[in-house]
Design a protein around this motif. Structure first.
Motif, PDB file in Angstrom:
ATOM      1  N   LEU A 156     -45.073 -20.620  20.456  1.00  0.00           N
ATOM      2  CA  LEU A 156     -44.090 -19.589  20.118  1.00  0.00           C
ATOM      3  C   LEU A 156     -44.466 -18.259  20.770  1.00  0.00           C
ATOM      4  O   LEU A 156     -43.608 -17.573  21.340  1.00  0.00           O
ATOM      5  CB  LEU A 156     -44.003 -19.431  18.600  1.00  0.00           C
ATOM      6  CG  LEU A 156     -43.043 -18.343  18.103  1.00  0.00           C
ATOM      7  CD1 LEU A 156     -41.619 -18.630  18.555  1.00  0.00           C
ATOM      8  CD2 LEU A 156     -43.108 -18.222  16.582  1.00  0.00           C
ATOM      9  N   LEU A 157     -45.763 -17.891  20.696  1.00  0.00           N
ATOM     10  CA  LEU A 157     -46.196 -16.644  21.333  1.00  0.00           C
ATOM     11  C   LEU A 157     -45.929 -16.687  22.838  1.00  0.00           C
ATOM     12  O   LEU A 157     -45.485 -15.698  23.431  1.00  0.00           O
ATOM     13  CB  LEU A 157     -47.689 -16.401  21.081  1.00  0.00           C
ATOM     14  CG  LEU A 157     -48.135 -16.117  19.646  1.00  0.00           C
ATOM     15  CD1 LEU A 157     -49.600 -15.684  19.638  1.00  0.00           C
ATOM     16  CD2 LEU A 157     -47.272 -15.059  18.989  1.00  0.00           C
ATOM     17  N   ARG A 158     -46.195 -17.828  23.465  1.00  0.00           N
ATOM     18  CA  ARG A 158     -45.970 -17.951  24.910  1.00  0.00           C
ATOM     19  C   ARG A 158     -44.490 -17.816  25.264  1.00  0.00           C
ATOM     20  O   ARG A 158     -44.136 -17.217  26.277  1.00  0.00           O
ATOM     21  CB  ARG A 158     -46.510 -19.290  25.410  1.00  0.00           C
ATOM     22  CG  ARG A 158     -48.037 -19.341  25.462  1.00  0.00           C
ATOM     23  CD  ARG A 158     -48.525 -20.731  25.801  1.00  0.00           C
ATOM     24  NE  ARG A 158     -49.980 -20.767  25.936  1.00  0.00           N
ATOM     25  CZ  ARG A 158     -50.689 -21.895  25.946  1.00  0.00           C
ATOM     26  NH1 ARG A 158     -50.089 -23.076  25.842  1.00  0.00           N
ATOM     27  NH2 ARG A 158     -52.010 -21.840  26.062  1.00  0.00           N
ATOM     28  N   ALA A 159     -43.623 -18.381  24.409  1.00  0.00           N
ATOM     29  CA  ALA A 159     -42.183 -18.275  24.657  1.00  0.00           C
ATOM     30  C   ALA A 159     -41.728 -16.823  24.554  1.00  0.00           C
ATOM     31  O   ALA A 159     -40.922 -16.348  25.368  1.00  0.00           O
ATOM     32  CB  ALA A 159     -41.418 -19.151  23.667  1.00  0.00           C
ATOM     33  N   LEU A 160     -42.238 -16.101  23.557  1.00  0.00           N
ATOM     34  CA  LEU A 160     -41.897 -14.690  23.401  1.00  0.00           C
ATOM     35  C   LEU A 160     -42.423 -13.874  24.584  1.00  0.00           C
ATOM     36  O   LEU A 160     -41.729 -12.995  25.117  1.00  0.00           O
ATOM     37  CB  LEU A 160     -42.475 -14.147  22.092  1.00  0.00           C
ATOM     38  CG  LEU A 160     -41.909 -14.735  20.795  1.00  0.00           C
ATOM     39  CD1 LEU A 160     -42.701 -14.232  19.587  1.00  0.00           C
ATOM     40  CD2 LEU A 160     -40.435 -14.375  20.634  1.00  0.00           C
ATOM     41  N   ALA A 161     -43.675 -14.161  24.990  1.00  0.00           N
ATOM     42  CA  ALA A 161     -44.275 -13.440  26.121  1.00  0.00           C
ATOM     43  C   ALA A 161     -43.505 -13.712  27.410  1.00  0.00           C
ATOM     44  O   ALA A 161     -43.306 -12.813  28.231  1.00  0.00           O
ATOM     45  CB  ALA A 161     -45.739 -13.835  26.276  1.00  0.00           C
ATOM     46  N   ALA A 162     -43.071 -14.963  27.605  1.00  0.00           N
ATOM     47  CA  ALA A 162     -42.318 -15.312  28.814  1.00  0.00           C
ATOM     48  C   ALA A 162     -40.990 -14.550  28.866  1.00  0.00           C
ATOM     49  O   ALA A 162     -40.562 -14.094  29.930  1.00  0.00           O
ATOM     50  CB  ALA A 162     -42.063 -16.815  28.855  1.00  0.00           C
ATOM     51  N   ALA A 163     -40.350 -14.388  27.699  1.00  0.00           N
ATOM     52  CA  ALA A 163     -39.084 -13.642  27.657  1.00  0.00           C
ATOM     53  C   ALA A 163     -39.315 -12.163  27.950  1.00  0.00           C
ATOM     54  O   ALA A 163     -38.507 -11.521  28.622  1.00  0.00           O
ATOM     55  CB  ALA A 163     -38.431 -13.817  26.289  1.00  0.00           C
ATOM     56  N   ALA A 164     -40.459 -11.620  27.459  1.00  0.00           N
ATOM     57  CA  ALA A 164     -40.732 -10.192  27.638  1.00  0.00           C
ATOM     58  C   ALA A 164     -41.221  -9.868  29.045  1.00  0.00           C
ATOM     59  O   ALA A 164     -40.844  -8.839  29.620  1.00  0.00           O
ATOM     60  CB  ALA A 164     -41.758  -9.733  26.608  1.00  0.00           C
ATOM     61  N   THR A 190     -31.475 -18.137  22.587  1.00  0.00           N
ATOM     62  CA  THR A 190     -31.671 -16.855  23.273  1.00  0.00           C
ATOM     63  C   THR A 190     -32.763 -16.039  22.595  1.00  0.00           C
ATOM     64  O   THR A 190     -32.817 -15.959  21.366  1.00  0.00           O
ATOM     65  CB  THR A 190     -30.361 -16.037  23.253  1.00  0.00           C
ATOM     66  OG1 THR A 190     -29.307 -16.817  23.828  1.00  0.00           O
ATOM     67  CG2 THR A 190     -30.526 -14.743  24.028  1.00  0.00           C
ATOM     68  N   ILE A 191     -33.628 -15.446  23.418  1.00  0.00           N
ATOM     69  CA  ILE A 191     -34.611 -14.471  22.936  1.00  0.00           C
ATOM     70  C   ILE A 191     -34.256 -13.120  23.552  1.00  0.00           C
ATOM     71  O   ILE A 191     -34.318 -12.949  24.770  1.00  0.00           O
ATOM     72  CB  ILE A 191     -36.049 -14.854  23.335  1.00  0.00           C
ATOM     73  CG1 ILE A 191     -36.437 -16.206  22.726  1.00  0.00           C
ATOM     74  CG2 ILE A 191     -37.033 -13.771  22.874  1.00  0.00           C
ATOM     75  CD1 ILE A 191     -37.831 -16.681  23.122  1.00  0.00           C
ATOM     76  N   ARG A 192     -33.866 -12.166  22.701  1.00  0.00           N
ATOM     77  CA  ARG A 192     -33.578 -10.811  23.179  1.00  0.00           C
ATOM     78  C   ARG A 192     -34.815  -9.944  22.941  1.00  0.00           C
ATOM     79  O   ARG A 192     -35.451 -10.018  21.891  1.00  0.00           O
ATOM     80  CB  ARG A 192     -32.370 -10.229  22.461  1.00  0.00           C
ATOM     81  CG  ARG A 192     -31.063 -10.939  22.811  1.00  0.00           C
ATOM     82  CD  ARG A 192     -29.856 -10.139  22.332  1.00  0.00           C
ATOM     83  NE  ARG A 192     -29.881  -9.980  20.879  1.00  0.00           N
ATOM     84  CZ  ARG A 192     -29.402  -8.915  20.240  1.00  0.00           C
ATOM     85  NH1 ARG A 192     -28.896  -7.894  20.931  1.00  0.00           N
ATOM     86  NH2 ARG A 192     -29.433  -8.860  18.926  1.00  0.00           N
ATOM     87  N   VAL A 193     -35.153  -9.125  23.929  1.00  0.00           N
ATOM     88  CA  VAL A 193     -36.351  -8.293  23.881  1.00  0.00           C
ATOM     89  C   VAL A 193     -35.940  -6.826  23.963  1.00  0.00           C
ATOM     90  O   VAL A 193     -35.112  -6.446  24.812  1.00  0.00           O
ATOM     91  CB  VAL A 193     -37.305  -8.630  25.053  1.00  0.00           C
ATOM     92  CG1 VAL A 193     -38.592  -7.827  24.934  1.00  0.00           C
ATOM     93  CG2 VAL A 193     -37.614 -10.128  25.074  1.00  0.00           C
ATOM     94  N   GLY A 194     -36.508  -5.991  23.094  1.00  0.00           N
ATOM     95  CA  GLY A 194     -36.214  -4.567  23.115  1.00  0.00           C
ATOM     96  C   GLY A 194     -36.603  -3.934  24.438  1.00  0.00           C
ATOM     97  O   GLY A 194     -37.612  -4.308  25.058  1.00  0.00           O
ATOM     98  N   ASP A 213     -38.717 -12.483  31.793  1.00  0.00           N
ATOM     99  CA  ASP A 213     -37.285 -12.643  31.525  1.00  0.00           C
ATOM    100  C   ASP A 213     -36.886 -14.118  31.549  1.00  0.00           C
ATOM    101  O   ASP A 213     -35.813 -14.488  32.038  1.00  0.00           O
ATOM    102  CB  ASP A 213     -36.459 -11.840  32.544  1.00  0.00           C
ATOM    103  CG  ASP A 213     -35.023 -11.634  32.070  1.00  0.00           C
ATOM    104  OD1 ASP A 213     -34.817 -11.686  30.836  1.00  0.00           O
ATOM    105  OD2 ASP A 213     -34.127 -11.450  32.902  1.00  0.00           O
ATOM    106  N   ARG A 214     -37.785 -14.963  31.020  1.00  0.00           N
ATOM    107  CA  ARG A 214     -37.544 -16.407  31.027  1.00  0.00           C
ATOM    108  C   ARG A 214     -37.125 -16.854  29.629  1.00  0.00           C
ATOM    109  O   ARG A 214     -37.823 -16.555  28.655  1.00  0.00           O
ATOM    110  CB  ARG A 214     -38.804 -17.147  31.474  1.00  0.00           C
ATOM    111  CG  ARG A 214     -38.528 -18.601  31.862  1.00  0.00           C
ATOM    112  CD  ARG A 214     -39.741 -19.235  32.490  1.00  0.00           C
ATOM    113  NE  ARG A 214     -40.764 -19.574  31.514  1.00  0.00           N
ATOM    114  CZ  ARG A 214     -42.075 -19.470  31.715  1.00  0.00           C
ATOM    115  NH1 ARG A 214     -42.520 -19.003  32.870  1.00  0.00           N
ATOM    116  NH2 ARG A 214     -42.942 -19.800  30.787  1.00  0.00           N
ATOM    117  N   GLN A 215     -36.024 -17.576  29.547  1.00  0.00           N
ATOM    118  CA  GLN A 215     -35.491 -18.007  28.268  1.00  0.00           C
ATOM    119  C   GLN A 215     -36.000 -19.409  27.906  1.00  0.00           C
ATOM    120  O   GLN A 215     -36.408 -20.175  28.784  1.00  0.00           O
ATOM    121  CB  GLN A 215     -33.965 -17.994  28.304  1.00  0.00           C
ATOM    122  CG  GLN A 215     -33.361 -16.596  28.347  1.00  0.00           C
ATOM    123  CD  GLN A 215     -33.674 -15.781  27.098  1.00  0.00           C
ATOM    124  OE1 GLN A 215     -33.518 -16.257  25.976  1.00  0.00           O
ATOM    125  NE2 GLN A 215     -34.151 -14.549  27.299  1.00  0.00           N
TER     126      GLN A 215
END
Length: 592
Positions: free
Chosen positions: A332-340, A350-354, A343-345
């Protein structure tokens, strides 16, 4: 009077560049439960080896009582890679012999989840050679614990164990007869298991009565009375003690130290964190959104870890993430980091990042640095000064806070130990002034003093944070909310924290451990019937507890604090009821 099993008389032990033990005299008596603490490199492991007489001393004498049965768990095991787990753990015992031994059954179930060792590819007949470091550690620990010993010497026994494994080990050792000396940085474990603490510092061994909580008070008092250079350190000890005294009831009732002295020492000590102020500051740095997940599916290979997950990490949220190994916390942390960062979903959703998110991710792998860099240089390459919310610090000051004092700041990175590199990785991350922190097993290889320094820094750090750790003390100390990965593809809020997580895991049927979408059908109708019966008994208890909670809420209708606690427990009971009822229906349908 208890007989001493081991005696050290005026013992000295040195290496070319350091004296680890100088004129040390101490003993371990029958029934002693001793925790050994100290900074990395100060001689804890050496002290255990000297006690076991596996390491010769330079001066003094080490004596054992006649016929002493001593068992030792070292950081490196001596398992034969060509033999099976059965051979290593059971020796020559026939199956009917060990299966009838309550201790053997308890150890195998506690460390491996069952007598057939379901976590290993071939159970007891798995060869040792291909096992991972964590699996080998459990095998070595099982081999030791099923034996009969007068004295156990354990060097970091909680390494590679998850929260449930650590809780089981603490309970097992607390009930076990015989003496014990254990080197550990796990402070919850120290409080649960030990009645004395040896603090190894600068060649000496300082002794304290009680577990970790008592040690904190006694050391703070000693440093205050001595009034040495360590005003900073004494302040940290007072802060730590204040947190312990204000913590969960189970913790504050356990320490055996003088309550009046403790209260006097912390009378003017504020709470560890000013949570509302940190939330306000974090909001100004991060805006309204940090991470927003909608219908997200996270996979690892062909395994589904999270399915249709909708979840938010808001500004200032400090979340402890718990779950069994392999449940998906790191994924889960890796998925969040990849999105931040890229910009990989994810696979779906969908993961939206501030827009203002500046993420720092401490992974379990230690980042490689140029071995020729000096410690201070490697930090200054990130930034010369850092703003940590409530304070500004130079690179050199932050190095000091993490144990790199004086000439240590000029040590080449290539000469650092694993624990020191972990410390360096942490402070380089903080030096970059992130506003979101992901800490994946941050306590690995860190000693108690460094952990206390890190917790103090995080107390004033304004941002959002997710901590994945099997160190429950660290999780409770640094986070405000605990959420769990329970193997059903979702994240669950746990109002009761880690204690609630352990209760849920104990009540969770073994068949529900695989991730969502991967749960097997019950192959054994007898096992399914047994599980149905167990669920029905548990549901009866939960229904009774639900009625009790309603009565307690009616009786305490004017006490807001009590009502909050009871409401949290009632919510947890309802959630567990729903999960068990769902599982009951699945079993009933599968087995007709």
């Amino acid at each position: 009077m208890a007989v001493n099993l081991v005696n050290l008389e005026a013992v000295g032990k040195s290496y070319p560049n350091r004296t680890l033990l100088s004129d040390v005299s101490l003993g371990i008596a029958e029934g002693d439960r001793i925790g050994v603490v100290g900074r990395n490199g100060d001689g804890k492991t050496t002290l255990l080896s000297v006690l076991a007489r596996t390491e010769p001393v330079d001066s003094g004498r080490v004596t054992h009582t006649g016929g002493l049965r001593l068992g030792m768990l070292s950081q490196r095991d001596d398992l034969d890679p060509d033999r099976t787990v059965r051979d290593q753990v059971m020796g020559g015992m026939a199956e009917h012999e060990w299966a009838s031994e309550a201790r053997v059954r308890d150890v195998l179930t506690g460390l491996f989840g069952g007598l057939d060792l379901p976590g290993l590819s071939h159970g007891l007949d798995s060869p040792v050679g291909p096992l991972s470091g964590g699996e080998r550690r459990r095998v070595a620990l099982a081999k030791l614990l099923i034996g009969e010993h007068d004295l156990l010497l354990l060097d970091e026994p909680t390494n590679h164990l998850d929260i449930e494994g650590i809780a089981w080990l603490a309970g097992h050792l607390a009930k076990r007869r015989g003496a014990l000396a254990v080197v550990t940085h796990d402070r919850w474990f120290l409080d649960e298991v030990c009645s004395r603490v040896w603090d190894v510092q600068d060649g000496a061994v300082h002794e304290y009565e009680g577990g970790y909580s008592a040690y904190v008070l006694a050391r703070a008092e000693r440093e205050r009375i001595a009034a040495v250079e360590a005003d900073k350190r004494a302040n940290l000890m007072r802060k730590e003690l204040a947190w312990l005294r204000r913590g969960p009831p189970a913790r504050t009732s356990k320490p055996k130290f003088r309550i009046d002295a403790a209260n006097a020492l912390i009378a003017d000590e504020p709470p560890a964190r000013d949570t509302p102020e940190l939330m306000r500051f974090a909001g100004s740095r991060l805006g309204k959104m940090v991470f927003d997940l909608e219908d997200v599916t996270v996979t690892a290979g062909d395994k589904t870890l999270f399915r249709d997950l909708t979840w938010q990490l808001g500004p200032g949220d400090r979340i402890g993430l718990v779950g069994v190994n392999g449940a998906g916390k790191t994924s889960l942390l890796r998925a969040l980091a990849a999105a931040a960062e890229q910009d990989r979903q994810p696979a779906s959703g969908t993961i939206r990042v501030g827009k203002t998110v500046r993420l720092a991710y401490l992974s379990q792998e230690v980042a490689e640095l140029d071995p020729t860099w000096r410690v201070l240089e490697s930090v200054q390459r990130v930034r010369e000064h850092v703003d940590l919310g409530s304070r500004q610090m130079s690179a050199s000051q932050l190095c000091e806070r993490f144990g790199f004092v004086g000439t240590k700041q000029w040590t080449p990175v290539g000469d650092l130990s694993g624990g020191e590199r972990r410390r360096l990785q942490l402070l380089r991350l903080l030096m970059d002034e992130p506003n979101v922190l992901f800490l994946d097993e941050p306590t690995n290889d860190l000693d108690i003093e460094t952990l206390t320094q890190l917790e103090d820094l995080l107390d004033g750090w304004p941002g959002s944070m997710i901590v994945v750790s099997h160190d429950r003390y660290f999780v409770e100390r640094t986070t405000d909310v605990v959420q769990a990965v329970l193997g059903d593809g979702t994240l669950r809020m746990l109002p009761g924290g880690i204690e609630e997580y352990l209760r849920r895991r104990a009540a969770q049927p073994a068949a529900s451990a695989p991730a969502a979408g991967d749960r097997p059908r019950s192959a054994d109708p007898r096992a399914a019937k047994k599980e149905l019966t167990r669920i029905e008994r548990r549901l009866e208890k939960l229904t009774a507890r639900e009625a009790e909670l309603h009565e307690e809420m009616a009786a305490n209708a004017t006490d807001a604090a009590v009502l909050d606690r009871l409401t949290g427990e009632l919510t947890a009971v309802g959630v567990e009821q729903a999960e068990l009822e769902e599982r009951w229906l699945e079993l009933a349908e599968e087995n007709g």
